[in-house]
Design an enzyme around this catalytic site. Structure first.
Site, mmCIF file in Angstrom:
data_model
loop_
_atom_site.group_PDB
_atom_site.id
_atom_site.type_symbol
_atom_site.label_atom_id
_atom_site.label_comp_id
_atom_site.label_asym_id
_atom_site.label_seq_id
_atom_site.Cartn_x
_atom_site.Cartn_y
_atom_site.Cartn_z
ATOM 1 N N HIS A 1 -3.775 -4.696 0.052
ATOM 2 C CA HIS A 1 -3.259 -5.269 1.298
ATOM 3 C C HIS A 1 -3.366 -6.789 1.236
ATOM 4 O O HIS A 1 -4.455 -7.336 1.453
ATOM 5 C CB HIS A 1 -4.064 -4.758 2.493
ATOM 6 C CG HIS A 1 -3.814 -3.337 2.843
ATOM 7 N ND1 HIS A 1 -2.782 -2.946 3.670
ATOM 8 C CD2 HIS A 1 -4.450 -2.203 2.471
ATOM 9 C CE1 HIS A 1 -2.800 -1.628 3.803
ATOM 10 N NE2 HIS A 1 -3.798 -1.151 3.076
ATOM 11 N N CYS B 1 0.825 -1.203 0.000
ATOM 12 C CA CYS B 1 0.000 0.000 0.000
ATOM 13 C C CYS B 1 0.869 1.266 0.000
ATOM 14 O O CYS B 1 1.572 1.526 -0.959
ATOM 15 C CB CYS B 1 -0.987 -0.036 1.171
ATOM 16 S SG CYS B 1 -2.320 1.178 0.999
ATOM 17 N N GLU C 1 -2.473 -8.895 3.431
ATOM 18 C CA GLU C 1 -2.846 -9.412 4.761
ATOM 19 C C GLU C 1 -4.337 -9.264 5.054
ATOM 20 O O GLU C 1 -4.829 -9.833 6.024
ATOM 21 C CB GLU C 1 -2.017 -8.727 5.851
ATOM 22 C CG GLU C 1 -2.293 -7.261 6.064
ATOM 23 C CD GLU C 1 -1.636 -6.355 5.032
ATOM 24 O OE1 GLU C 1 -1.888 -5.140 5.090
ATOM 25 O OE2 GLU C 1 -0.875 -6.854 4.165
#
Length: 198
Positions: free
Chosen positions: A178, A79, A180
Site C-alpha cells: 500500500h 494490493c 498510501e
C-alpha cells in the site's frame, strides 16, 4: 482527472488523500462514464478476490477497466487492485480482469498469514515511478495472496517465498503493498505517477 475506482471495497479515502497530497487531481467514482473520461485510473483494493470481481461486474465496471487500459492511459493497481488485474487467484474461482497473465497464490504455510507490516522491495527492473527510490526500501503490506515473480515483475519481496510486490506492463503499474500507508516512499510513487499522467 485521476479516477479512483469505487466498487464498494478498498481504502478509497486514504488513496485519495495521498494522490491529492502530491498534486493529483483525483476523484472517487463508481460511474463507468466518469471512469471512461478520466486521464488515469487507480484501482485500490482490500478484501476478497471473488467479492471484488463480483462487485466490479455487478456495478458494470469490469469491462470499463479493461477498455480503459486498452486505450493506453495509465492504470495503477494497489494490493487487491493489483491481484484483480491478473487472470485468476487461488482465493476464488472467479476470473480476474485479465490484463496480466497468471494469478496470485496463497502465501506459504511456513509464515503467518496475513502478511502485515513493513517489508523490503528489491527492484528488478527500472521504471519511471520508482526512479530515486532505492532498492531495499520498506513498504507496508497487508495480504494473504500474492503473484509469483514473472516477466511482468519489477519489484520482488521475500515472505516465506519470493513474490511480485510490483509489476509493470506498458501503461499498467501495480503494487502488492500500500503506497498510501508507506510514508515518504509511497508518496514518492504516487507523485511520480501523477507527474507521468500530467
Amino acid at each position: 482527472m485521476i479516477a479512483i475506482l469505487d466498487y464498494g471495497m478498498g481504502n478509497l479515502r486514504s488513496v485519495l488523500r495521498a494522490v491529492t497530497h502530491v498534486g493529483g487531481d483525483a476523484e472517487i467514482t463508481g460511474d463507468a462514464e466518469t471512469v471512461a473520461a478520466a486521464d488515469a485510473m487507480v484501482v485500490p483494493g482490500v478484501g476478497h478476490f471473488g467479492a471484488c470481481m463480483r462487485n466490479l461486474h455487478e456495478r458494470g465496471l469490469a469491462e470499463p477497466v479493461k477498455a480503459f487500459a486498452g486505450t493506453g492511459r495509465r492504470v495503477f493497481g494497489v494490493c487487491l487492485g493489483m491481484q484483480v488485474l491478473f487472470d485468476s487467484s487461488e482465493e476464488d474461482a472467479a476470473d480476474g480482469v485479465g490484463l496480466v497473465s497468471g494469478g496470485s497464490r496463497r502465501l506459504p504455510p511456513s509464515v503467518r498469514v496475513p502478511h502485515m507490516g513493513w517489508n523490503s522491495v528489491e527492484w528488478l527492473e527500472p521504471h519511471a515511478y520508482i526512479r530515486g527510490i532505492p532498492s531495499g526500501t520498506l513498504f507496508y503490506f497487508a495480504h494473504s495472496f500474492a503473484a509469483p515473480v514473472s516477466e511482468a515483475t519489477i519489484g520482488a519481496t521475500e515472505y516465506g517465498a519470493r513474490f511480485s510486490s510490483a509489476i509493470a506492463r506498458g501503461n499498467l503499474f501495480a503494487t502488492q503493498f500500500h503506497p498510501e500507508k508507506s510514508g515518504q516512499a509511497g508518496l514518492a510513487l504516487y507523485e511520480a505517477f501523477v507527474k507521468e499522467v500530467g
